[in-house]
Design a protein around this motif. Structure first.
Motif, mmCIF file in Angstrom:
data_model
loop_
_atom_site.group_PDB
_atom_site.id
_atom_site.type_symbol
_atom_site.label_atom_id
_atom_site.label_comp_id
_atom_site.label_asym_id
_atom_site.label_seq_id
_atom_site.Cartn_x
_atom_site.Cartn_y
_atom_site.Cartn_z
ATOM 1 N N THR A 165 0.824 -1.212 0.000
ATOM 2 C CA THR A 165 0.000 0.000 0.000
ATOM 3 C C THR A 165 0.860 1.265 0.000
ATOM 4 O OG1 THR A 165 -0.151 -0.214 2.411
ATOM 5 C CG2 THR A 165 -1.997 -1.059 1.113
ATOM 6 N N LEU A 166 2.035 1.195 0.633
ATOM 7 C CA LEU A 166 2.908 2.364 0.703
ATOM 8 C C LEU A 166 3.384 2.810 -0.681
ATOM 9 C CD1 LEU A 166 4.494 4.464 2.286
ATOM 10 C CD2 LEU A 166 6.309 2.758 2.619
ATOM 11 N N VAL A 167 3.770 1.862 -1.538
ATOM 12 C CA VAL A 167 4.279 2.247 -2.855
ATOM 13 C C VAL A 167 3.188 2.923 -3.682
ATOM 14 C CG1 VAL A 167 6.118 0.514 -2.932
ATOM 15 C CG2 VAL A 167 3.839 -0.086 -3.774
ATOM 16 N N TRP A 168 1.927 2.504 -3.474
ATOM 17 C CA TRP A 168 0.836 3.150 -4.206
ATOM 18 C C TRP A 168 0.506 4.521 -3.618
ATOM 19 C CZ3 TRP A 168 -1.137 2.100 -8.810
ATOM 20 C CH2 TRP A 168 -0.883 0.846 -9.351
ATOM 21 N N LEU A 169 0.621 4.668 -2.292
ATOM 22 C CA LEU A 169 0.443 5.989 -1.686
ATOM 23 C C LEU A 169 1.481 6.974 -2.223
ATOM 24 C CD1 LEU A 169 -0.275 5.068 2.053
ATOM 25 C CD2 LEU A 169 -1.830 6.234 0.470
ATOM 26 N N LEU A 170 2.717 6.519 -2.344
ATOM 27 C CA LEU A 170 3.776 7.375 -2.877
ATOM 28 C C LEU A 170 3.501 7.756 -4.328
ATOM 29 C CD1 LEU A 170 6.943 5.640 -1.350
ATOM 30 C CD2 LEU A 170 5.878 7.786 -0.639
ATOM 31 N N ALA A 171 2.872 6.828 -5.071
ATOM 32 C CA ALA A 171 2.546 7.127 -6.472
ATOM 33 C C ALA A 171 1.553 8.274 -6.576
ATOM 34 C CB ALA A 171 1.995 5.875 -7.154
ATOM 35 N N PHE A 172 0.637 8.369 -5.604
ATOM 36 C CA PHE A 172 -0.330 9.469 -5.594
ATOM 37 C C PHE A 172 0.295 10.764 -5.075
ATOM 38 C CE2 PHE A 172 -3.495 6.083 -5.919
ATOM 39 C CZ PHE A 172 -4.454 6.673 -6.724
ATOM 40 N N ILE A 173 1.099 10.645 -4.003
ATOM 41 C CA ILE A 173 1.646 11.852 -3.356
ATOM 42 C C ILE A 173 2.775 12.470 -4.171
ATOM 43 C CG2 ILE A 173 2.762 12.730 -1.265
ATOM 44 C CD1 ILE A 173 1.364 10.433 0.247
ATOM 45 N N PHE A 174 3.593 11.612 -4.778
ATOM 46 C CA PHE A 174 4.729 12.097 -5.573
ATOM 47 C C PHE A 174 4.645 11.529 -6.984
ATOM 48 C CE2 PHE A 174 6.171 11.719 -1.145
ATOM 49 C CZ PHE A 174 6.523 13.047 -0.880
ATOM 50 N N PRO A 175 3.680 11.993 -7.782
ATOM 51 C CA PRO A 175 3.507 11.446 -9.134
ATOM 52 C C PRO A 175 4.696 11.754 -10.019
ATOM 53 C CG PRO A 175 2.182 13.419 -8.867
ATOM 54 C CD PRO A 175 2.746 13.107 -7.510
ATOM 55 N N GLU A 176 4.937 10.852 -10.951
ATOM 56 C CA GLU A 176 6.004 11.083 -11.924
ATOM 57 C C GLU A 176 5.560 12.166 -12.896
ATOM 58 O OE1 GLU A 176 7.483 7.624 -13.815
ATOM 59 O OE2 GLU A 176 7.808 6.507 -11.967
ATOM 60 N N PRO A 177 6.517 12.837 -13.528
ATOM 61 C CA PRO A 177 6.178 13.915 -14.473
ATOM 62 C C PRO A 177 5.219 13.425 -15.558
ATOM 63 C CG PRO A 177 8.521 13.934 -14.008
ATOM 64 C CD PRO A 177 7.982 12.693 -13.364
ATOM 65 N N GLY A 178 4.160 14.189 -15.783
ATOM 66 C CA GLY A 178 3.187 13.850 -16.818
ATOM 67 C C GLY A 178 2.116 12.866 -16.384
ATOM 68 N N VAL A 179 2.188 12.403 -15.139
ATOM 69 C CA VAL A 179 1.205 11.453 -14.626
ATOM 70 C C VAL A 179 0.360 12.156 -13.566
ATOM 71 C CG1 VAL A 179 0.835 9.262 -13.455
ATOM 72 C CG2 VAL A 179 2.747 9.512 -15.057
ATOM 73 N N ASP A 180 -0.943 12.298 -13.822
ATOM 74 C CA ASP A 180 -1.812 12.956 -12.843
ATOM 75 C C ASP A 180 -2.512 11.914 -11.969
ATOM 76 O OD1 ASP A 180 -3.666 11.843 -14.528
ATOM 77 O OD2 ASP A 180 -4.341 13.739 -15.391
ATOM 78 N N ALA A 181 -3.259 12.413 -10.997
ATOM 79 C CA ALA A 181 -3.929 11.524 -10.044
ATOM 80 C C ALA A 181 -4.951 10.627 -10.731
ATOM 81 C CB ALA A 181 -4.602 12.353 -8.950
ATOM 82 N N ALA A 182 -5.604 11.142 -11.751
ATOM 83 C CA ALA A 182 -6.616 10.346 -12.455
ATOM 84 C C ALA A 182 -5.983 9.129 -13.130
ATOM 85 C CB ALA A 182 -7.332 11.212 -13.483
ATOM 86 N N THR A 183 -4.795 9.329 -13.715
ATOM 87 C CA THR A 183 -4.090 8.217 -14.369
ATOM 88 C C THR A 183 -3.670 7.172 -13.349
ATOM 89 O OG1 THR A 183 -3.264 9.709 -16.084
ATOM 90 C CG2 THR A 183 -2.120 7.606 -15.808
ATOM 91 N N THR A 184 -3.135 7.646 -12.212
ATOM 92 C CA THR A 184 -2.725 6.717 -11.160
ATOM 93 C C THR A 184 -3.929 5.965 -10.607
ATOM 94 O OG1 THR A 184 -0.925 8.226 -10.560
ATOM 95 C CG2 THR A 184 -1.485 6.510 -8.977
ATOM 96 N N GLN A 185 -5.063 6.665 -10.474
ATOM 97 C CA GLN A 185 -6.288 6.023 -10.000
ATOM 98 C C GLN A 185 -6.741 4.934 -10.959
ATOM 99 O OE1 GLN A 185 -8.303 6.810 -7.028
ATOM 100 N NE2 GLN A 185 -8.923 4.761 -7.675
ATOM 101 N N LEU A 186 -6.628 5.204 -12.251
ATOM 102 C CA LEU A 186 -6.992 4.206 -13.255
ATOM 103 C C LEU A 186 -6.089 2.979 -13.152
ATOM 104 C CD1 LEU A 186 -8.724 3.448 -15.711
ATOM 105 C CD2 LEU A 186 -7.053 4.627 -17.154
ATOM 106 N N GLN A 187 -4.792 3.222 -12.964
ATOM 107 C CA GLN A 187 -3.850 2.112 -12.814
ATOM 108 C C GLN A 187 -4.173 1.286 -11.575
ATOM 109 O OE1 GLN A 187 -0.184 4.319 -12.672
ATOM 110 N NE2 GLN A 187 0.037 4.425 -14.902
ATOM 111 N N LEU A 188 -4.467 1.982 -10.477
ATOM 112 C CA LEU A 188 -4.802 1.279 -9.241
ATOM 113 C C LEU A 188 -6.091 0.474 -9.400
ATOM 114 C CD1 LEU A 188 -4.336 0.707 -6.233
ATOM 115 C CD2 LEU A 188 -5.572 2.827 -5.721
#
Length: 414
Positions: A35-58
């Motif tokens: 769960t921590l690695v996914w939390l980090l993906a939301f809090i510190f997104p990579e360049p060009g990746v928004d929260a909606a994209t990360t949510q879709l991946q999750l």
């Protein structure tokens, strides 16, 4: 952040491996870091990746996880009922004689695991076979040998039919192999299991006392057992002919079991609620699956698995497929297979059959490499990553012999 997430994933697998030394339950550590690695993906997104994209991946990963969780829950509830009512133990008493040689017992258990996992999925086969093993009350050293043999046998049996293993179904649906091609995997799978069996027979001598406490089986319990068998059969039938997801069929079967239990016990108000059997499920196993699949899902999103096709550029296809099988002991075989299918790698039918065997059986090399292994580690108290690791040379030999047999048989027939 990319490297931090990768480091946390590596740490998670190290903690799973070192569970006996750090004394941290693998379910807790894998769930925490998953769960921590996914939390980090939301809090510190990579360049060009928004929260909606990360949510879709999750969401995509959670769908896969939920499917597995629900299937496990349904299968484990059936098994919990059968086990608590003593049906599994009674089945053992009816199959095995009062005294049986340890070698003969190992052979019978291996063949049962092979046959059952070919017809049912690996998860259901593992639950049934490990329940059989636990009912025999064997010595710890003997239990470890049986567990290693059963994990390998369950995974070996699952590769020969599209109903037995997810990766086999994926390769079949992609049009890479036919049903008749998969039948050719059966003798190779049996050979690999027999080779492992022979290596485990050292020190296995004498006869074992199989305690027999036969008792009549209640009619309602026979009905539930029949419903379980029918659920497995209908799951296979509807998956092949109507493409019904196995989880849907199993949940339907579970609902029929609930209703049937209530009807059969309508005149016994003091009977236990059927929903109580869900509490018998070992949720450590489910939480461990959840954590591991979150970690593997992040590996996929970090494009780590995208580098896999490069193997086929530096070595022959048959050798690359063999290595992919070894990798499946560390990384889930489903994304590995998906990466290869999506890469457009050109292989003939023989090599696709080799890949089918490799991805299905290679996960047996490490206890964390397959669903059967993970279930075994949760069901057998003495089994850990370290105790299973000492069987690696024998498992590797059996895997190699089985893989070579697949190529030899396929080349001679096709």
């Amino acid at each position: 952040m990319h490297w931090i997430q990768l480091s946390l994933i590596v740490l998670a697998f190290v903690l799973i491996v070192a569970e006996d030394f750090v004394h941290i339950n693998k379910a807790k550590s894998s769930l925490f870091l998953g769960t921590l690695v996914w939390l980090l993906a939301f809090i510190f997104p990579e360049p060009g990746v928004d929260a909606a994209t990360t949510q879709l991946q999750l969401n995509e990963n959670l769908l896969d996880i939920a499917t597995l969780w629900l299937f496990l829950m349904a299968a484990m509830t059936f098994v919990a009922y059968l086990n608590q009512q003593g049906l599994i133990t009674q089945m053992v008493y009816r199959i095995l004689p009062a005294r049986i040689g340890q070698r003969r017992l190992m052979l019978m258990m291996a063949l049962l695991a092979l046959a059952f996992s070919s017809l049912a999925d690996n998860i259901t086969a593992s639950l049934i076979m490990l329940s059989l093993l636990s009912s025999l009350k064997l010595k710890t050293e003997t239990v470890l040998k049986f567990a290693a043999l059963l994990v390998f046998a369950v995974n070996s049996g699952g590769v020969s039919l599209i109903t037995g293993d997810v990766t086999t179904l994926m390769i079949f649906l992609a049009g890479k192999v036919s049903i008749s091609d998969l039948f050719l995997l059966i003798p190779a799978a049996v050979l690999g299991v027999l080779v492992l069996l022979l290596t485990l027979l050292g020190g296995a001598s004498g006869e074992l006392e199989i305690p027999h406490f036969r008792r009549p089986i209640a009619g309602r319990d026979k009905v539930i057992a029949l419903l379980f068998v029918m659920t497995i059969g209908s799951t296979l039938f509807m998956s092949v002919y109507f493409s019904v997801p196995p989880v849907l069929s199993f949940l339907f079967g579970l609902s029929v079991m609930f209703l049937s239990y209530q009807f059969l016990n309508r005149n016994t108000p003091s009977s236990q609620s059927v929903l109580e059997y869900i509490r018998e499920i070992e949720f450590d196993t489910l939480l461990f699956f959840l954590g591991v699949l979150l970690l593997v899902g992040m590996l996929k999103e970090l494009a780590v698995l995208d580098h896999l096709p490069q193997l086929y550029q530096v070595m022959p296809v048959y050798a690359a497929n063999y290595v992919v099988g070894l990798l499946s002991a560390l990384v889930d075989n489903v994304p590995l297979t998906a990466a290869i299918l999506k890469s457009g790698i050109d292989m003939d039918r023989v090599d696709w059959m080799g890949l089918t065997y490799a991805t299905g059986v290679g996960g047996s090399l490490l206890i964390i490499g397959s669903a059967a292994g993970v279930i075994a580690m949760s069901k057998v108290q003495a089994l850990s990553f370290a105790s299973y690791l000492r069987f690696l040379p024998r498992l590797l030999l059996a895997y190699s012999v089985g893989y070579a047999a697949v190529l030899a048989i396929a080349n001679s027939v096709l």
